[in-house]
Design a protein around this motif. Structure first.
Motif, PDB file in Angstrom:
ATOM      1  N   UNK A   1       0.818  -1.216   0.000  1.00  0.00           N
ATOM      2  CA  UNK A   1       0.000   0.000   0.000  1.00  0.00           C
ATOM      3  C   UNK A   1       0.851   1.266   0.000  1.00  0.00           C
ATOM      4  N   UNK A   2       2.005   1.208   0.655  1.00  0.00           N
ATOM      5  CA  UNK A   2       2.910   2.357   0.680  1.00  0.00           C
ATOM      6  C   UNK A   2       2.324   3.570   1.363  1.00  0.00           C
ATOM      7  N   UNK A   3       1.611   3.356   2.493  1.00  0.00           N
ATOM      8  CA  UNK A   3       1.029   4.485   3.220  1.00  0.00           C
ATOM      9  C   UNK A   3       2.121   5.257   3.947  1.00  0.00           C
ATOM     10  N   UNK A   4       1.922   6.585   4.070  1.00  0.00           N
ATOM     11  CA  UNK A   4       2.950   7.390   4.731  1.00  0.00           C
ATOM     12  C   UNK A   4       2.330   8.573   5.454  1.00  0.00           C
ATOM     13  N   UNK A   5       3.059   9.060   6.464  1.00  0.00           N
ATOM     14  CA  UNK A   5       2.739  10.339   7.094  1.00  0.00           C
ATOM     15  C   UNK A   5       3.867  11.283   6.735  1.00  0.00           C
ATOM     16  N   UNK A   6       3.544  12.571   6.663  1.00  0.00           N
ATOM     17  CA  UNK A   6       4.536  13.551   6.231  1.00  0.00           C
ATOM     18  C   UNK A   6       4.565  14.696   7.230  1.00  0.00           C
ATOM     19  N   UNK A   7       5.756  15.233   7.502  1.00  0.00           N
ATOM     20  CA  UNK A   7       5.829  16.447   8.317  1.00  0.00           C
ATOM     21  C   UNK A   7       6.943  17.343   7.793  1.00  0.00           C
ATOM     22  N   UNK A   8       6.697  18.652   7.878  1.00  0.00           N
ATOM     23  CA  UNK A   8       7.696  19.615   7.422  1.00  0.00           C
ATOM     24  C   UNK A   8       8.765  19.702   8.491  1.00  0.00           C
ATOM     25  N   UNK A   9       9.935  19.202   8.183  1.00  0.00           N
ATOM     26  CA  UNK A   9      10.984  19.059   9.182  1.00  0.00           C
ATOM     27  C   UNK A   9      11.877  20.288   9.278  1.00  0.00           C
ATOM     28  N   UNK A  10      12.124  20.938   8.146  1.00  0.00           N
ATOM     29  CA  UNK A  10      13.083  22.048   8.108  1.00  0.00           C
ATOM     30  C   UNK A  10      12.590  23.134   7.156  1.00  0.00           C
ATOM     31  N   UNK A  11      13.320  24.256   7.155  1.00  0.00           N
ATOM     32  CA  UNK A  11      12.982  25.367   6.249  1.00  0.00           C
ATOM     33  C   UNK A  11      13.781  25.300   4.949  1.00  0.00           C
ATOM     34  N   UNK A  12      14.567  24.237   4.782  1.00  0.00           N
ATOM     35  CA  UNK A  12      15.344  24.036   3.555  1.00  0.00           C
ATOM     36  C   UNK A  12      15.477  22.527   3.318  1.00  0.00           C
ATOM     37  N   UNK A  13      16.210  22.146   2.258  1.00  0.00           N
ATOM     38  CA  UNK A  13      16.432  20.738   1.915  1.00  0.00           C
ATOM     39  C   UNK A  13      16.816  19.909   3.143  1.00  0.00           C
ATOM     40  N   UNK A  14      16.183  18.741   3.304  1.00  0.00           N
ATOM     41  CA  UNK A  14      16.568  17.797   4.367  1.00  0.00           C
ATOM     42  C   UNK A  14      17.484  16.747   3.733  1.00  0.00           C
ATOM     43  N   UNK A  15      18.733  16.721   4.177  1.00  0.00           N
ATOM     44  CA  UNK A  15      19.729  15.859   3.534  1.00  0.00           C
ATOM     45  C   UNK A  15      19.906  14.495   4.199  1.00  0.00           C
TER      46      UNK A  15
END
Length: 459
Positions: free
Chosen positions: A91-105
């Motif tokens: 199914x590939x279910x996911x939760x998402x959260x904005x972690x940073x104000x720029x690229x997350x490396x």
């Protein structure tokens, strides 16, 4: 007598449409997760009959992926400034959260699976609770992009690597930077802890790999074996070996106990961008700009890994046993002490370059020899406080029945899944509430319009 064999390419996976940026093994050895500049995360099944899963959700390049210790979640970090937690099923279910104000490396789990550490181009390192993705703390002393951050095995420390050419060790509880290492001459692309937790290794754009002891803050080893930037590295679970991936298209396997290059592997057509050993040490996987994921069998150290890991902190081979006659080598199975013992007397610098065709494996020299156990204990190189802590711990571990351990691990894994399911349900409930509110608003507007239309003829 154990005969050393060369690593061998077992199979390769094709499916990404751009450079593979990150790779990790599930602890059950049945799945490999990869991220790519094509914005997708893929889960490859190591059984040939099983198909791969492609997970779409990120809006830009996926730069880092990692399985949770239980294997029931996969974390991914992206250029779209978010982190996603996926259930690695069809199914590939996911939760998402904005972690940073720029690229997350970079994204990485703590060993207990309860925390996540992320590194970003906003120059910060952040720690999150996996449950509900709650923000816990931020570390911000780097003055340029932070490319990588990892927890120590015990979870008390965090190491971070940055384009400011430094590596920093942080105390998670006090949130203070304990020490900064300045020896690299270029951006530091990757850093990780040795399985013992006493050393770190870093890969840099200056073409070098360096190993430090974080108890003394001394540089232990410096390897200049690549002819281009080093993008990633991974410790073998025994701690004896380190594998590196470079823009020179090769993978190199370093013998940390003897301080030398052991193998050069040619497989990728173009830069090798990432590499990781499996949790049991029997395989490793690599990714490259050729869009391929390669699965390799380790072969060169065919000891019983389970036995090694169980006794890693109790025995090691003495110095005089390390080098056998006639150019063969006897290799210790417990290096965290051996490395320290060897390198207090001298810094090992290894220089080499290898050229060859695809999938060529180039051993540095013949490597076979007897393995003889030593009566010397590992603990004599540790500080006294750590020795006292370790013995009762070992006794406790021995006292726990295997069945109980398995049951507890299963419970933790199920809690992982339940936490993720609850988070997904909460997200869906919020969406449903929003849609319901929208429907009610629309109905009210329609009712109002109808009333107005009914009133007009009467007027």
């Amino acid at each position: 007598m154990t005969t050393m064999e060369d690593p061998s390419l077992e199979r390769h996976f094709k499916g990404h449409r751009d450079t593979v940026t990150s790779v990790d093994f599930n602890c059950n050895m049945k799945q490999i997760a990869t991220g790519s500049l094509d914005s997708c995360l893929m889960i490859w099944n190591t059984k040939p009959q099983m198909r791969a899963y492609r997970f779409v959700g990120h809006k830009d390049a996926v730069l880092s992926v990692q399985f949770s210790p239980s294997g029931h979640l996969v974390a991914s970090a992206s250029r779209d400034k978010t982190v996603r937690l996926w259930v690695p099923s069809v199914k590939g279910e996911s939760t998402v959260f904005k972690a940073h104000t720029a690229t997350v490396r970079s994204v990485s789990f703590s060993s207990d699976g309860q925390s996540l550490v992320t590194a970003s181009d906003d120059k910060t390192v952040k720690v999150w609770a996996v449950h509900r993705q709650k923000f816990l703390l931020s570390l911000s002393q780097h003055i340029n992009w932070v490319r990588c951050a990892k927890f120590s095995p015990d979870g008390h420390l965090i190491v971070s690597a940055s384009d400011d050419k430094t590596i920093k060790i942080w105390d998670k509880n006090s949130r203070e930077c304990i020490h900064s290492f300045y020896e690299h001459g270029g951006f530091v692309n990757y850093v990780d802890f040795h399985p013992s937790g006493t050393c770190i290794a870093a890969a840099s754009n200056d073409n070098t790999v360096k190993v430090w002891d974080i108890r003394t803050n001394k540089l232990l080893q410096h390897y200049q074996v690549h002819s281009a930037a080093v993008n990633g590295l991974s410790f073998h679970p025994t701690g004896n070996y380190l594998i590196t991936a470079s823009n020179d298209s090769t993978l190199k396997i370093l013998d940390l106990v003897e301080g030398r290059l052991l193998y050069t592997l040619h497989g990728h057509q173009g830069p090798a961008t990432c590499v990781v050993f499996a949790k049991n040490g029997e395989h490793f996987a690599s990714g490259g700009s050729d869009e391929q994921v390669m699965l390799w069998r380790t072969n060169f150290d065919t000891v019983d890994y389970g036995e090694v890991l169980r006794h890693q902190q109790h025995t090691f081979l003495s110095g005089e046993d390390r080098v056998a006659q006639n150019g063969t080598s006897s290799r210790p199975t417990h290096p965290s002490a051996s490395i320290q013992n060897r390198l207090q007397s001298c810094e090992a610098t290894t220089k080499s370059s290898g050229k060859g065709s695809s999938y060529e494996r180039v051993p540095s020299r013949s490597t076979s020899g007897p393995r003889r156990p030593s009566p010397e204990p590992y603990e004599h190189l540790l500080p006294v406080e750590q020795q006292q802590e370790q013995r009762p711990l070992a006794a406790k571990e021995d006292a726990i029945p295997a069945a109980l351990t398995n049951t507890l691990e299963h419970i933790v894994a199920q809690l992982d899944v339940l936490t993720q399911t609850v988070a997904i349900l909460e997200q869906r409930l919020t969406l449903t509430e929003d849609k319901l509110k929208e429907c009610i608003d629309n109905q009210q507007k329609i009712a109002l319009q109808q009333q107005q239309q009914q009133q007009q003829p009467g007027e």
